[in-house]
Design a protein around this motif. Structure first.
Motif, PDB file in Angstrom:
ATOM      1  N   CYS A   1       1.515   1.797  22.472  1.00  0.00           N
ATOM      2  CA  CYS A   1       2.745   1.361  23.141  1.00  0.00           C
ATOM      3  C   CYS A   1       3.913   2.149  22.565  1.00  0.00           C
ATOM      4  CB  CYS A   1       2.956  -0.138  22.949  1.00  0.00           C
ATOM      5  SG  CYS A   1       4.494  -0.764  23.673  1.00  0.00           S
ATOM      6  N   THR A   2       4.601   2.893  23.417  1.00  0.00           N
ATOM      7  CA  THR A   2       5.773   3.674  23.023  1.00  0.00           C
ATOM      8  C   THR A   2       7.008   3.031  23.631  1.00  0.00           C
ATOM      9  OG1 THR A   2       4.409   5.665  23.017  1.00  0.00           O
ATOM     10  CG2 THR A   2       6.794   5.966  22.939  1.00  0.00           C
ATOM     11  N   ILE A   3       8.010   2.791  22.810  1.00  0.00           N
ATOM     12  CA  ILE A   3       9.203   2.053  23.222  1.00  0.00           C
ATOM     13  C   ILE A   3      10.413   2.974  23.165  1.00  0.00           C
ATOM     14  CG2 ILE A   3      10.710   0.111  22.659  1.00  0.00           C
ATOM     15  CD1 ILE A   3       8.300  -1.308  21.519  1.00  0.00           C
ATOM     16  N   ASN A   4      11.255   2.917  24.186  1.00  0.00           N
ATOM     17  CA  ASN A   4      12.515   3.654  24.218  1.00  0.00           C
ATOM     18  C   ASN A   4      13.577   2.812  23.511  1.00  0.00           C
ATOM     19  OD1 ASN A   4      14.813   5.111  24.744  1.00  0.00           O
ATOM     20  ND2 ASN A   4      14.493   5.245  26.956  1.00  0.00           N
ATOM     21  N   PRO A   5      14.032   3.220  22.319  1.00  0.00           N
ATOM     22  CA  PRO A   5      14.992   2.376  21.583  1.00  0.00           C
ATOM     23  C   PRO A   5      16.353   2.277  22.247  1.00  0.00           C
ATOM     24  CG  PRO A   5      14.705   4.497  20.491  1.00  0.00           C
ATOM     25  CD  PRO A   5      13.692   4.448  21.605  1.00  0.00           C
ATOM     26  N   GLN A   6      16.645   3.149  23.223  1.00  0.00           N
ATOM     27  CA  GLN A   6      17.929   3.074  23.918  1.00  0.00           C
ATOM     28  C   GLN A   6      17.947   1.991  24.992  1.00  0.00           C
ATOM     29  OE1 GLN A   6      18.763   6.986  25.427  1.00  0.00           O
ATOM     30  NE2 GLN A   6      19.058   7.877  23.391  1.00  0.00           N
ATOM     31  N   LYS A   7      16.779   1.498  25.348  1.00  0.00           N
ATOM     32  CA  LYS A   7      16.707   0.486  26.403  1.00  0.00           C
ATOM     33  C   LYS A   7      16.090  -0.825  25.922  1.00  0.00           C
ATOM     34  CE  LYS A   7      16.389   3.945  30.076  1.00  0.00           C
ATOM     35  NZ  LYS A   7      17.743   3.674  30.610  1.00  0.00           N
ATOM     36  N   VAL A   8      15.310  -0.775  24.853  1.00  0.00           N
ATOM     37  CA  VAL A   8      14.618  -1.959  24.364  1.00  0.00           C
ATOM     38  C   VAL A   8      14.936  -2.130  22.890  1.00  0.00           C
ATOM     39  CG1 VAL A   8      12.373  -3.085  24.084  1.00  0.00           C
ATOM     40  CG2 VAL A   8      12.771  -1.572  26.034  1.00  0.00           C
ATOM     41  N   LEU A   9      15.140  -3.379  22.480  1.00  0.00           N
ATOM     42  CA  LEU A   9      15.374  -3.670  21.079  1.00  0.00           C
ATOM     43  C   LEU A   9      14.115  -3.364  20.282  1.00  0.00           C
ATOM     44  CD1 LEU A   9      17.322  -7.066  21.269  1.00  0.00           C
ATOM     45  CD2 LEU A   9      18.243  -4.827  20.672  1.00  0.00           C
ATOM     46  N   VAL A  10      14.256  -2.576  19.238  1.00  0.00           N
ATOM     47  CA  VAL A  10      13.132  -2.183  18.401  1.00  0.00           C
ATOM     48  C   VAL A  10      13.237  -2.931  17.085  1.00  0.00           C
ATOM     49  CG1 VAL A  10      11.940  -0.291  17.271  1.00  0.00           C
ATOM     50  CG2 VAL A  10      13.051   0.081  19.467  1.00  0.00           C
TER      51      VAL A  10
ATOM     52  N   GLY B   1       6.592   4.099  31.934  1.00  0.00           N
ATOM     53  CA  GLY B   1       7.915   3.670  32.323  1.00  0.00           C
ATOM     54  C   GLY B   1       8.993   4.351  31.509  1.00  0.00           C
ATOM     55  N   GLN B   2      10.226   4.079  31.885  1.00  0.00           N
ATOM     56  CA  GLN B   2      11.356   4.653  31.160  1.00  0.00           C
ATOM     57  C   GLN B   2      11.698   3.851  29.917  1.00  0.00           C
ATOM     58  OE1 GLN B   2      14.743   5.724  33.611  1.00  0.00           O
ATOM     59  NE2 GLN B   2      13.472   5.844  35.440  1.00  0.00           N
ATOM     60  N   ALA B   3      11.326   2.592  29.880  1.00  0.00           N
ATOM     61  CA  ALA B   3      11.612   1.753  28.717  1.00  0.00           C
ATOM     62  C   ALA B   3      10.385   1.595  27.827  1.00  0.00           C
ATOM     63  CB  ALA B   3      12.118   0.380  29.157  1.00  0.00           C
ATOM     64  N   ILE B   4       9.222   1.399  28.432  1.00  0.00           N
ATOM     65  CA  ILE B   4       7.980   1.156  27.689  1.00  0.00           C
ATOM     66  C   ILE B   4       6.861   1.962  28.342  1.00  0.00           C
ATOM     67  CG2 ILE B   4       6.262  -0.587  27.050  1.00  0.00           C
ATOM     68  CD1 ILE B   4       8.482  -2.625  26.874  1.00  0.00           C
ATOM     69  N   LYS B   5       5.985   2.497  27.503  1.00  0.00           N
ATOM     70  CA  LYS B   5       4.825   3.225  27.983  1.00  0.00           C
ATOM     71  C   LYS B   5       3.569   2.654  27.332  1.00  0.00           C
ATOM     72  CE  LYS B   5       7.327   7.585  28.636  1.00  0.00           C
ATOM     73  NZ  LYS B   5       7.395   9.028  28.275  1.00  0.00           N
ATOM     74  N   TYR B   6       2.521   2.487  28.150  1.00  0.00           N
ATOM     75  CA  TYR B   6       1.204   2.102  27.664  1.00  0.00           C
ATOM     76  C   TYR B   6       0.244   3.245  27.971  1.00  0.00           C
ATOM     77  CZ  TYR B   6       2.947  -2.729  27.445  1.00  0.00           C
ATOM     78  OH  TYR B   6       3.667  -3.873  27.161  1.00  0.00           O
ATOM     79  N   SER B   7      -0.418   3.750  26.957  1.00  0.00           N
ATOM     80  CA  SER B   7      -1.376   4.837  27.143  1.00  0.00           C
ATOM     81  C   SER B   7      -2.671   4.502  26.424  1.00  0.00           C
ATOM     82  CB  SER B   7      -0.813   6.166  26.621  1.00  0.00           C
ATOM     83  OG  SER B   7      -0.498   6.073  25.243  1.00  0.00           O
TER      84      SER B   7
ATOM     85  N   PRO C   1      -8.132  10.987  26.888  1.00  0.00           N
ATOM     86  CA  PRO C   1      -7.286  10.005  27.579  1.00  0.00           C
ATOM     87  C   PRO C   1      -7.939   9.500  28.849  1.00  0.00           C
ATOM     88  CG  PRO C   1      -6.465  12.225  27.952  1.00  0.00           C
ATOM     89  CD  PRO C   1      -7.610  12.352  26.983  1.00  0.00           C
ATOM     90  N   PHE C   2      -7.636   8.262  29.203  1.00  0.00           N
ATOM     91  CA  PHE C   2      -8.103   7.691  30.460  1.00  0.00           C
ATOM     92  C   PHE C   2      -7.060   6.694  30.953  1.00  0.00           C
ATOM     93  CE2 PHE C   2      -9.790   4.939  27.158  1.00  0.00           C
ATOM     94  CZ  PHE C   2      -9.585   3.658  27.646  1.00  0.00           C
ATOM     95  N   ARG C   3      -7.184   6.332  32.211  1.00  0.00           N
ATOM     96  CA  ARG C   3      -6.237   5.419  32.855  1.00  0.00           C
ATOM     97  C   ARG C   3      -6.894   4.062  33.049  1.00  0.00           C
ATOM     98  NH1 ARG C   3      -3.304   6.186  38.825  1.00  0.00           N
ATOM     99  NH2 ARG C   3      -2.269   4.166  38.865  1.00  0.00           N
ATOM    100  N   LEU C   4      -6.136   3.024  32.754  1.00  0.00           N
ATOM    101  CA  LEU C   4      -6.637   1.654  32.907  1.00  0.00           C
ATOM    102  C   LEU C   4      -5.809   0.928  33.967  1.00  0.00           C
ATOM    103  CD1 LEU C   4      -8.704  -0.372  31.651  1.00  0.00           C
ATOM    104  CD2 LEU C   4      -6.796  -1.263  30.318  1.00  0.00           C
TER     105      LEU C   4
END
Length: 391
Positions: free
Chosen positions: A62-71, A138-144, A164-167
């Protein structure tokens, strides 16, 4: 030289709850002088090579964009890498972001001796939990998701092979329970009907096929302050990936002249209010993130009826809702109407005015996007499901 290759047998797209299968091949390739070896290299100097160990596991990052989501500390991004002399493997090794899920590592081989020009295959299988979030960029959160294979040759550091694969998930789409679904399936009076105990269906493809094949036309009367603009008819409200959104627009009974209209398929990335990053001097929350995809535009002055058709791309993420983010879909309409009704009675020699006063009306209609067959998505989006590394 040991070459390790991994191949996803079922392709690079899976449903949550499916079993992932990967064939891992270990090959001992005979080196020659032309492969970067010294000219005095003797190919028969070493008759075999040894692989210390190899393990495999599935991870979700899970990758989080700190500019859009509280980290906070528990979900902060990290950059963990292995040391040169590392002999162990961690699920978060080499990852930027938080590993929110990882399966138990399975040992594939240990002390594998490979003679020259030989190869050995091993099969890795793992059942994915049904509660996982889908792959999402997404621009705020990514799941890979990726299948991580750790390897170590005797006397060498640990290396990683990432596949890598897609779920895709169908459990987070708000599917109805079994009682609702029994009204869809045609019952056979000569067969004994079985009651469904588990609210999750055994065959998600059959469930989504039933949901998206049902046609219950809905008519929406779109109006503004001056009266009715158009009657919009959609045949259903749920669509699968790769399907076309088809509808009709009826202007025959409208008392407001519509000059043109456009409709866009938009995704809405919604982060819970308590997890949004506050912006501005008044500490306002960041707005919801909207992304537009396919669009239909048409001039409809003088039209009595027309239609719209929007394809749902295969690469997008279906509707889902988790604790961190919710992805919603909608049809975004923009109607350009005349302030005063146009004098149009269907004459063939009618001439439009050289100028007119117009106003724009915006309207959003929520819809639901469901997954589709993984094989369909695999052929359309991915060319290969292989990965290779050389030790």
């Amino acid at each position: 030289m040991i070459e390790v290759s991994a191949h996803l047998i079922g392709g690079p797209v899976y449903f949550a709850g499916d079993r992932i299968s990967c064939r891992v091949t270990f090959s001992n390739l005979r080196q020659t002088a032309g492969a970067g070896c010294p000219q005095n290299y003797i190919a028969t100097k070493k008759s075999e090579d040894i692989l210390g160990w190899a393990s495999a596991q599935v991870v979700c990052v899970c990758t989080i964009n700190p500019q859009k989501v509280l980290v906070v500390d528990s979900i902060s991004n990290s950059n963990t890498s292995m040391t040169v002399n590392s002999t162990s493997l961690s699920p978060k090794a080499g990852e930027r972001g938080l590993v929110i899920f990882s399966t138990k590592p399975k040992i594939l081989v240990c002390d594998l001796m490979l003679p020259d020009d030989s190869n050995t295959d091993y099969l890795y299988q793992e059942t994915l939990p049904s509660s996982l979030p889908p792959s999402f960029r997404g621009q705020a959160i990514k799941y890979s998701y990726k299948l991580k294979i750790g390897l170590q040759r005797v006397g060498a550091p640990v290396k990683l092979l990432n596949v890598p694969f897609r779920l895709m998930t169908w459990q987070l789409c708000g599917l109805p329970n079994c009682q609702d679904e029994q009204g869809i399936v045609v019952s056979n009076p000569f067969l004994k009907t079985s009651q469904c105990v588990n609210p999750e269906f055994e065959d998600p493809l059959e469930t989504m096929q039933l949901l998206t094949s049902r046609r219950s036309p809905s008519v929406y009367k779109v109006t503004n302050g001056k009266g009715k603009v158009v009657n919009l008819c959609l045949f259903k409200s749920g669509y699968r990936l790769g399907e076309d959104i088809v509808g009709t627009l009826d202007f025959s009974a409208s008392n407001v002249s519509c000059i043109q209209y456009s409709v866009s398929l938009q995704s809405q990335e919604v982060v819970p209010e308590e997890k949004r990053r506050k912006i501005g001097p008044h500490s306002k929350f960041a707005d919801e993130i909207v992304t537009s995809y396919s669009k239909h535009h048409e001039f409809c002055i003088g039209f009595l009826q027309t239609h719209l058709s929007l394809p749902v791309p295969l690469h997008v993420t279906p509707s889902f809702d988790t604790d961190m983010v919710a992805l919603k879909w909608k049809l975004h309409f923009e109607f350009v109407t005349a302030v005063t009704p146009l004098r149009w009675s269907g004459e063939t020699n009618w001439e439009p005015p050289t100028s007119m006063d117009i106003e724009t009306m915006v309207w959003d209609l929520p819809i639901v996007i469901y997954p589709t067959t993984p094989a369909h998505v695999s052929k359309a989006l991915y060319g290969t499901s292989d990965a290779t590394v050389v030790l």
